[in-house]
Design an enzyme around this catalytic site. Structure first.
Site, PDB file in Angstrom:
ATOM      1  N   GLU A  38      33.000  27.023  71.578  1.00 33.79           N
ATOM      2  CA  GLU A  38      32.060  27.237  70.698  1.00 33.79           C
ATOM      3  C   GLU A  38      31.530  26.056  69.936  1.00 33.79           C
ATOM      4  O   GLU A  38      30.187  25.699  70.071  1.00 33.79           O
ATOM      5  CB  GLU A  38      32.137  28.358  69.750  1.00 33.79           C
ATOM      6  N   ASP A  78      69.674  17.283  95.464  1.00 32.70           N
ATOM      7  CA  ASP A  78      68.042  16.728  95.355  1.00 32.70           C
ATOM      8  C   ASP A  78      67.983  15.674  94.601  1.00 32.70           C
ATOM      9  O   ASP A  78      67.173  15.032  94.461  1.00 32.70           O
ATOM     10  CB  ASP A  78      67.254  17.725  95.274  1.00 32.70           C
ATOM     11  N   GLU A 129      61.343  25.909  90.441  1.00 30.62           N
ATOM     12  CA  GLU A 129      61.308  25.391  91.723  1.00 30.62           C
ATOM     13  C   GLU A 129      62.658  25.350  92.466  1.00 30.62           C
ATOM     14  O   GLU A 129      62.630  24.827  93.467  1.00 30.62           O
ATOM     15  CB  GLU A 129      60.864  23.642  91.731  1.00 30.62           C
ATOM     16  N   GLY A 184      67.198  26.439  92.798  1.00 29.93           N
ATOM     17  CA  GLY A 184      67.095  26.627  94.381  1.00 29.93           C
ATOM     18  C   GLY A 184      67.077  28.234  94.657  1.00 29.93           C
ATOM     19  O   GLY A 184      66.811  28.949  93.870  1.00 29.93           O
TER      20      GLY A 184
END
Length: 356
Positions: A52, A204, A286, A288
């Site tokens: 605003e 990973d 994400e 596993g």
């Protein structure tokens, strides 16, 4: 018709602040005089001017005299409390705005109707509910946080055309293309935290950062019951803060905090509770597969974003199966297909055409 178009523009403005306003909501505002827009604004960043005030500041000097005879359209109830900035409701009263049109009531306990009360007591006409469903979707993270007292939970995974999330030996296997990877990094800049389990962290060695898109880095959350993830792994670098939930250690050092937790049926609730206490509005999970399945089986998810690549594995680890879900939309990213689902019991259903 024009009211709806003006509010649609407010939502477009609101989303310009995506990833920058938390723990505040995304808010857009428009000031209109006799059908002509004389000001527009949005909440750019947490701690800075609210929508605003930003809108009023954009009004040209030549149009300032029109402000008291104008209508303000805003996506969320003007705030009524002193936080990082003064109350917006008081500013609208000072400006002499004659009418305010609002999409959603603010669920935050320090506002929750008080903003409307201030406006009405000053003689300002207040209309609510225009674009309410769209507003719930745009600010679903904010509403979930305050109404359900937990972060908004987004599940994300990639699966092969034949329904596998990874090879059977857990080796690295790139399922999606570069467009999808860049999209994931963009998403990371928009959420408060990102989570993986031990197996994913080990196999990973993910960084869990946004390297392919400019923006904020999410808090990294790792479940590592027996502290098996080596200290040299990427999740412990200085790129972003990291929480490691485990069974034995409770201490902080550098940008890493080890959090002792009970690994049982209440673990996810404990993690979500700590995120809530630290004003983290959203969490993207994400992997596993086991971690994703845990969220799904407990009904602890609001949205799922599933990539399907054009590759085949023929055997491997099965991709998660959603329960009680409704498909929001799907789109193509090159040869990859992205499908977005919402929990069937969600209070924040997807509105067609609103995007993510």
């Amino acid at each position: 018709m024009y009211d709806a178009l003006f509010m649609k523009r407010c939502f477009e403005l609101a989303q310009k602040g995506k990833g920058q306003t938390a723990p505040n909501p995304m808010v857009g505002a428009l000031l209109v005089h006799n059908g002509r827009v004389i000001g527009e604004g949005w909440h750019h960043k947490y701690g800075e001017a609210h929508a605003e005030v930003d809108c009023l500041g954009s009004v040209a000097d030549s149009d300032r005299h029109l402000v008291p005879e104008s209508t303000m359209y805003v996506t969320l109830e003007p705030c009524a409390h002193h936080g990082k900035t003064p109350p917006c409701a008081h500013r609208l009263v000072q400006e002499g705005i004659k009418k305010v049109v609002v999409a959603n009531n603010d669920p935050f306990e320090q506002v929750a109707g008080r903003g409307f009360e201030i406006l009405r007591q000053a003689g300002i006409t207040v209309a609510t509910g225009l674009g309410e469903a769209e507003g719930l979707w745009v600010n679903r993270r904010f509403f979930c946080y305050h109404k359900q007292q937990r972060p908004y939970i987004i599940l994300k995974w990639a699966q092969t055309e034949d329904g596998y999330i990874a090879p059977a030996d857990m080796g690295r296997f790139q399922i999606t293309n570069s467009y999808s990877q860049q999209m994931v990094h963009k998403w990371r800049t928009e959420e408060g935290a990102i989570m993986v389990g031990t197996t994913t962290a080990l196999n990973d060695n993910p960084q869990l950062t946004a390297r392919l898109w400019q923006g904020s880095q999410p808090l990294r959350v790792v479940l590592d019951r027996q502290l098996r993830v080596p200290a040299a792994n990427a999740i412990f670098d200085a790129a972003a803060p990291t929480w490691v939930f485990n069974e034995t250690k409770h201490e902080a050092g550098g940008n890493v905090e080890w959090v002792k937790a009970a690994f049982g049926s209440t673990l996810l609730d404990e993690v979500l509770g700590r995120l809530y206490d630290n004003k983290i509005l959203s969490l993207i999970v994400e992997g596993g597969a086991q971690l994703l399945d845990s969220f799904i089986s407990q009904g602890l998810w609001d949205e799922a974003r599933v990539f399907t690549g054009d590759k085949l594995l023929k055997y491997g680890i099965n991709a998660p199966k959603l329960e009680h879900s409704g498909k929001a939309f799907s789109t193509q990213l090159g040869n990859d297909r992205l499908a977005v689902y919402v929990n069937g019991s969600s209070q924040y259903p997807y509105v067609n055409g609103m995007g993510l």
